[in-house]
Each structure stands twice: as C-alpha cells, then as structure tokens.
Design an enzyme around this catalytic site. Structure first.
Site, mmCIF file in Angstrom:
data_model
loop_
_atom_site.group_PDB
_atom_site.id
_atom_site.type_symbol
_atom_site.label_atom_id
_atom_site.label_comp_id
_atom_site.label_asym_id
_atom_site.label_seq_id
_atom_site.Cartn_x
_atom_site.Cartn_y
_atom_site.Cartn_z
ATOM 1 N N GLU A 22 0.812 -1.089 -0.171
ATOM 2 C CA GLU A 22 -0.109 -0.137 -0.057
ATOM 3 C C GLU A 22 0.749 1.231 0.000
ATOM 4 O O GLU A 22 2.075 1.016 0.335
ATOM 5 C CB GLU A 22 -0.958 0.071 1.352
ATOM 6 C CG GLU A 22 -2.241 -0.489 1.088
ATOM 7 C CD GLU A 22 -3.076 0.598 0.102
ATOM 8 O OE1 GLU A 22 -2.672 1.617 -0.407
ATOM 9 O OE2 GLU A 22 -4.507 0.351 0.148
ATOM 10 N N ASN A 152 -10.249 4.908 1.734
ATOM 11 C CA ASN A 152 -9.604 4.724 0.461
ATOM 12 C C ASN A 152 -9.785 6.013 -0.389
ATOM 13 O O ASN A 152 -10.571 6.756 -0.389
ATOM 14 C CB ASN A 152 -9.709 3.274 -0.381
ATOM 15 C CG ASN A 152 -8.623 2.119 0.081
ATOM 16 O OD1 ASN A 152 -7.566 2.442 0.172
ATOM 17 N ND2 ASN A 152 -9.327 0.991 0.499
ATOM 18 N N ASP A 203 -10.156 1.225 -4.247
ATOM 19 C CA ASP A 203 -9.127 1.384 -3.385
ATOM 20 C C ASP A 203 -8.436 2.640 -3.752
ATOM 21 O O ASP A 203 -8.893 3.564 -3.787
ATOM 22 C CB ASP A 203 -8.197 -0.086 -3.767
ATOM 23 C CG ASP A 203 -7.387 -0.504 -2.283
ATOM 24 O OD1 ASP A 203 -6.724 0.257 -1.963
ATOM 25 O OD2 ASP A 203 -7.634 -1.617 -1.928
#
Length: 296
Positions: A22, A152, A203
């Site tokens: 991430e 997100n 996301d």
C-alpha cells in the site's frame, strides 16, 4: 460503465511480495519510489534508475509517506504521524493519532497542495464503521469523517479545490469541495461514482494533471481511469488480483507504479494468482504530477 480494457504491459519490480502492499509514492528529487507492506511493518525504497531496493523496518504499521524536505519524511501509522530521517531511518512520533486505540491502524492517505495531510484509519480486521478520515495541518488534527470502514481513494484535483475519497466497504467514490489554501472541506460530500454491486472494490487513487482519477480496483486486478465527471475511461490490467494503489513515477511522472496484496489468500488462490503482493510499473503513458511536501 463502458469497459475498455488494456492488457498488462510493464514490469514486475524485483522486490519481495507484500502481504498488504500500500501507500506508494515517488520522490522526484531522488528518483526514488516508496511503498509499504502494512502488515509486515516494512517500508520499501526503490531507485528507479538502478533497480536498487531496500527494506526498512518500522516501529508500527505504516501506510502513508510524504516528503518533508531533503532529510525528513512524515509517515502515517497505526498510532499517529512519525517523523523519519531518510539518512538513518530513525523515527520519532510527532503527532499522536488514535495512539490509545490498539484496534485501529492507518490506511490510505495523501498530501493536499496546501501541505496538509488527509489520511484514514480503519479496524485491523476491517471492522464496520470504526475508522475515521483526518486532516492534519502543521500538527493540528481535524476529524473530517467518522464511521468509515475502509478509507481509500484519497486524492485531490489539480487545482486543489476537490477532494476524493471512498469507503471500500460502501464502494462509492465521493467528491467534496475543499478550500485550496487549507485542504479543509468547504461543503458536503456527494457521490461521484457508485461502484456497489460491481466487480471489485474502490481502493487507492491518484489524480493526474487533467483531473483524471486513476483508481486501483481491489479484487479486479486493474487500475481504472475516471473523468472528473465519473465517466469510466479505461482499465489497465495488472497481473495481481488484489491491486491496491497507484502512484505516478518517473522523471515526468509519466508512468504508474501499482502495489498489490496477498492478504488472507489460500495456497490454492496464490497458485492461481502467483504475482499477488508484487509491485508493478505499467508502460501505459499517463499525465501524472508529483506529490507536494508535507508542511511541519
């Protein structure tokens, strides 16, 4: 949604696979990309020109990094913002946030053009509604949106007047007017895109110089491009099903680096998705822009 899919063309970065990759970002001053394995408490450093890769252990689960200056970075973690020295890797907790809540951790975030940071927290087991999206400016913490499950897609329009964000559990991309001088909301959020009931989840995201939103689709194995009006423009495939977040990289911010995850995948699933958790650089040209520094 009009589907225009572009087959994967690019490279797999020669770095260990992440359990939960991430928070990628790129420092144009050093030509270096950075990203996290959140669950592994690891910060990756990757020099594009040479392919050199380093792994840096972190004192807590981290998920967002921003440059402060040539010697310092800010890192958002499960217990707040750490100041990190790039030369030594030394870290110091400078802005505690949810440090008394061991059930939550940081997730997605990005620096606004004003130098303020937006970032979100969530339950370590993705518990419903326990997360929050914060605005942090020079150490002052403002709670923006609570009741978030999986924050997100935090990114900003090129002029700094619009912020985007999503709760992946709800699967709607939101937009809200913000003050370009402060990054604070100047109105109520509205739905730009309703992805609920469709394949995959919204996301991480970045917004390019033309306002196009490049959004990784968790479970979709791609990065989707949306116009500022929410029109789906195309999908860039990546060779990992759980794509997590893109970042603009390169001397002209003209390519996308994309992280992915292998969290909670069975051995059978990993055999069918062997590049899960890897990081990729896509060949497809984009009109990216570099992230602003965080102002202490």
């Amino acid at each position: 949604m009009t589907e225009k899919t572009v087959a994967f063309s690019g490279t797999t970065v020669e770095a260990p696979a992440c359990t939960l990759g991430e928070g990628p970002t790129f420092d144009p001053h050093t030509g270096t990309a950075w990203w996290f394995d959140i669950l592994g408490k690891i910060l990756f450093e990757y020099v594009l020109a040479t392919g050199a890769i380093r792994q840096h252990p972190l004192p807590a689960m981290g998920s967002v990094l921003a440059r402060v200056d040539a010697d310092r970075q800010i890192v958002a973690t499960e217990d707040g913002l750490y100041l990190r020295r790039t030369g030594t890797g030394a870290t110091e907790l400078v802005t505690p946030i949810e440090d008394d809540n061991t059930a939550t951790r940081s997730n997605d975030g990005r620096v606004h053009q004003s130098g303020a940071l937006w970032f979100g927290t969530m339950g370590k087991n993705a518990e419903t509604g326990v997360g929050t999206i914060y605005h942090v400016a020079r150490g002052t913490v403002t709670k923006l949106y609570s009741g978030i499950s999986i924050p997100n897609a935090i990114c900003f329009s090129p002029d700094g007047a619009i912020a985007y964000f999503a709760d992946t559990a709800v699967n709607k991309l939101m937009r809200v007017s913000v003050d370009p001088a402060t990054g604070l909301p100047a109105g109520d959020p509205e739905v730009l895109l309703d992805h609920s009931g469709r394949d995959g989840g919204i996301d991480g995201a970045v917004c390019d110089t033309e306002g196009v939103i490049w959004n990784a689709r968790w479970g979709g194995g791609c990065v989707d491009a949306y116009s500022p009006d929410g029109e789906h423009l195309l999908s860039l495939k990546v060779p990992a099903g759980k794509s997590t977040c893109p970042a603009f990289v390169g001397t002209d911010a003209g390519r996308l680096l994309v992280t992915s995850a292998r969290e909670r995948m069975s051995q059978d699933q990993l055999e069918r998705d062997p590049k899960a958790g890897n990081t990729f650089i896509l060949d497809h040209p984009v009109k990216g822009r570099f992230e602003p520094d965080y102002l202490l």
